[in-house]
Scaffold this motif. Structure first.
Motif, short mmCIF file in Angstrom:
data_model
loop_
_atom_site.label_atom_id
_atom_site.label_comp_id
_atom_site.label_asym_id
_atom_site.label_seq_id
_atom_site.Cartn_x
_atom_site.Cartn_y
_atom_site.Cartn_z
N UNK A 199 -22.25 -33.09 4.37
CA UNK A 199 -23.08 -33.80 6.21
C UNK A 199 -24.36 -32.96 5.54
N UNK A 200 -23.27 -31.44 5.30
CA UNK A 200 -24.00 -30.04 5.01
C UNK A 200 -25.04 -29.87 4.14
N UNK A 201 -24.54 -30.55 2.84
CA UNK A 201 -25.56 -30.68 1.81
C UNK A 201 -26.58 -31.34 2.08
N UNK B 143 -34.22 -30.62 -5.92
CA UNK B 143 -34.94 -30.22 -7.49
C UNK B 143 -35.80 -32.16 -8.12
N UNK B 144 -34.76 -33.13 -8.12
CA UNK B 144 -34.92 -34.21 -8.51
C UNK B 144 -36.04 -34.99 -7.29
N UNK B 145 -35.26 -34.58 -6.09
CA UNK B 145 -37.04 -35.40 -5.01
C UNK B 145 -37.95 -34.31 -5.48
N UNK B 146 -37.79 -33.54 -5.61
CA UNK B 146 -39.08 -32.78 -5.62
C UNK B 146 -39.83 -33.19 -6.62
N UNK C 72 -30.71 -30.24 2.50
CA UNK C 72 -31.74 -31.30 1.84
C UNK C 72 -32.72 -31.33 2.55
N UNK C 73 -32.16 -32.62 3.70
CA UNK C 73 -33.31 -33.19 4.45
C UNK C 73 -34.50 -31.17 5.37
N UNK C 74 -33.44 -30.53 5.54
CA UNK C 74 -34.36 -29.83 6.14
C UNK C 74 -35.31 -29.11 4.67
N UNK C 75 -34.75 -28.10 3.84
CA UNK C 75 -34.93 -27.85 3.54
C UNK C 75 -36.64 -28.80 2.55
N UNK D 86 -35.75 -41.63 0.97
CA UNK D 86 -36.02 -40.48 -0.31
C UNK D 86 -35.24 -39.56 -0.88
N UNK D 87 -34.40 -39.66 0.26
CA UNK D 87 -33.79 -38.97 -0.39
C UNK D 87 -32.66 -39.10 -0.83
N UNK D 88 -32.66 -40.01 0.21
CA UNK D 88 -31.37 -41.60 -0.18
C UNK D 88 -31.43 -42.29 -1.90
N UNK D 89 -32.97 -42.43 -1.82
CA UNK D 89 -33.32 -43.44 -3.22
C UNK D 89 -32.92 -42.21 -4.29
N UNK D 90 -33.42 -41.06 -4.43
CA UNK D 90 -33.05 -39.73 -5.15
C UNK D 90 -31.56 -40.18 -5.34
#
Length: 193
Positions: free
Chosen positions: A143-145, A20-23, A149-152, A64-68
């Motif tokens: 790792x699963x998380x 949600x934060x990434x989006x 997130x990356x795939x979705x 982008x995920x890392x920055x989020x």
């Protein structure tokens, strides 16, 4: 079985919160969204299904995920209680570390490109950015998380253009057991193809 169910619930909650934060950040930064979609189009083309293996070829999406994770860590207070005397409660405020101008240049700016200059790991080896904790007590689902997130995220951005809904996007944070959005994200998808 109760402990396993509890840990899985924690993992799914934090994955949903992070997504949600990434989006929210992507909706607020259309240039970042366009750059991510250009990367996806270059790697995948249009109309192709994205697999977990494809994510390794999406470094900007990963930044982008890392920055989020830096700006909005889903678990901003980490308990490292096993490192201190029994009966004492201590928390590490990762949110404060990840927003400290002595640690991060312009910490209040959402800027994924900062990780092009220095690739900081989020897996617990660098305490400037340790959203999953560190050491022997690091989150076993990290790792699963990240893979989830990356795939979705790749799938959501590959298929749709995202825009804010009429009410806009409010980045106000609410701290509970996790760092959630005060007002849930509402945005409008438009098919890209």
């Amino acid at each position: 079985m109760g402990l396993l169910a509890s840990r899985l619930a924690c993992l799914t909650d934090t994955v949903a919160i992070l997504l949600e934060w990434v989006m929210a950040q992507i909706v607020l930064h259309p240039g970042i969204q366009s750059k991510m979609q250009a990367e996806l189009d270059a790697v995948m083309g249009r109309g192709h299904a994205i697999s977990n293996a494809d994510v390794a070829r999406l470094p900007y999406l990963q930044r982008v995920v890392k920055e989020t994770l830096r700006v909005h860590p889903p678990a901003p207070l980490l308990s490292w209680a096993r490192l201190i005397p029994a009966g004492t409660t201590a928390m590490v405020n990762m949110w404060a570390v990840e927003h400290d101008p002595a640690v991060w240049a312009d910490p209040s700016t959402f800027w994924p490109e900062r990780f092009e200059e220095e690739d900081v790991s989020v897996l617990g080896g660098d305490l400037r950015l340790a959203p999953f904790g560190a050491g022997r007590r690091v989150c076993p689902g990290k790792t699963l998380a990240l893979a989830t997130v990356h795939l979705w995220l790749a799938q959501l951005l590959h298929r749709f253009q995202w825009a804010p809904a009429d009410g806009g996007v409010d980045l106000t944070e609410r701290l509970g057991m996790s760092l959630e959005m005060e007002k849930p994200l509402v945005c409008k998808p438009t098919p890209r193809w």
